[in-house]
Scaffold this active site. Sequence first.
Site, short mmCIF file in Angstrom:
data_model
loop_
_atom_site.label_atom_id
_atom_site.label_comp_id
_atom_site.label_asym_id
_atom_site.label_seq_id
_atom_site.Cartn_x
_atom_site.Cartn_y
_atom_site.Cartn_z
N LEU A 290 4.31 -4.82 6.37
CA LEU A 290 5.36 -4.12 7.12
C LEU A 290 4.81 -3.08 8.07
CD1 LEU A 290 7.94 -3.64 4.23
CD2 LEU A 290 7.92 -5.41 5.99
N GLY B 209 -4.16 -7.99 20.82
CA GLY B 209 -5.62 -7.86 20.91
C GLY B 209 -6.30 -9.19 20.64
N ARG B 210 -5.83 -9.89 19.60
CA ARG B 210 -6.44 -11.18 19.26
C ARG B 210 -6.24 -12.21 20.38
NH1 ARG B 210 -3.80 -11.34 13.44
NH2 ARG B 210 -2.94 -9.38 14.24
N GLU C 237 0.60 5.35 13.32
CA GLU C 237 -0.78 5.03 12.92
C GLU C 237 -1.62 4.49 14.09
OE1 GLU C 237 1.98 4.14 11.13
OE2 GLU C 237 1.65 5.69 9.61
N ASN C 238 -0.96 3.98 15.13
CA ASN C 238 -1.71 3.45 16.27
C ASN C 238 -2.49 4.53 17.03
OD1 ASN C 238 0.79 0.91 17.07
ND2 ASN C 238 -1.13 0.67 15.96
N ARG D 248 -6.29 4.42 17.39
CA ARG D 248 -6.99 3.51 18.33
C ARG D 248 -7.73 4.30 19.40
NH1 ARG D 248 -3.56 -2.03 18.82
NH2 ARG D 248 -3.01 -2.15 16.61
N GLU E 102 16.06 -10.27 5.97
CA GLU E 102 15.30 -11.50 5.76
C GLU E 102 14.02 -11.40 6.59
OE1 GLU E 102 16.03 -13.91 3.65
OE2 GLU E 102 17.84 -12.83 3.03
N ASP F 105 2.92 -8.32 17.08
CA ASP F 105 1.51 -8.16 16.74
C ASP F 105 0.67 -9.30 17.30
OD1 ASP F 105 -0.63 -6.86 15.61
OD2 ASP F 105 -0.32 -7.64 13.60
#
Length: 272
Positions: A208, A36-37, A80-81, A84, A220, A33
């Site tokens: 998640l 984009g940022r 879910e992407n 976009r 973990e 992730d």
Amino acid sequence: MANVSISEEGLARISALGLTPEQLPRHVAIIMDGNGRWAQNRGRARIVGHRRGIQSVRAVVEEGCRLGLDQITLYCLSIENWKRPPRELTFLLRLLRHFLKVERAELMEQNVRLTMIGRREGLPSAVLDEFDRTVEETAENTGMTLCLAVNYGGRTEIADAARRLAEDVRSGTLQPDQVDESLFATYLTTHGMPDPDLLIRTAGEMRLSNFLLWQISYSEIWVTDVLWPEFRGDDLLAACHAFAARERKFGGLPTPPANSQARRPSAPKATR
Ligand code: IPE
Ligand code: IPE
Ligand code: MG
């Protein structure tokens, strides 16, 4: 399932941290992730971050092979992407196709076996063709498995599994009382894969995002603020180092020291 061995270089890297190969995770899953940022921080379009993220994929595959990990699973595109903008999605799918094409030779060189999880329906045939070709060509490789989660959603995967299981019950090939955790897992797209020992999420988000909901029940979790395009082999090693310090109890009690005389009763037999 391959039991991949660590390279001399990998051994030197973990020895410098005071670790032994047995302390490393076998299967690492990563929520990549922050693309984009990363781009926006530089005043660039989001897709620039996605393109740059490929370098991080190469770096973790290289490090995973060096460390002798059995499997790395990368979350590339969630169900879910699809929310976009079409332009970003088209770019992501093109990038994926390009990666599969260009990296095929490198994966062969590294003895990496490629697999895919996620829904095939909805993915362009050009992408699926590249997938199928790479999966087929790398099928006999005996090193690390690289699993790409594409058009993947944990809830969808579980619902799809439940539907196929219900169909088998209806057709009489399965009896309801045969259904237990291990049987249910055979209906998931991850069938035959070990559960992840370690889940990494980059870019600091503590969620998640519908990734491997069934499979990570005892993984973990390690979250870093590093944005995916900046994630490198040293970050993977840092995550493995942190993993080695965790005490995994799986609902039990801490393992007593090796010389302890304490006796543990054996687990009661499961009853239905
Ligand atoms: C992850 O980066 C890549 C995908 C989800 C495909 P993002 O695109 O989500 O980057 P941020 O979270 O907006 O920074
Ligand atoms: C998760 O990242 C999906 C992938 C890495 C492919 P997102 O950026 O889509 O997750 P949210 O929207 O922040 O939960
Ligand atoms: Mg994101």
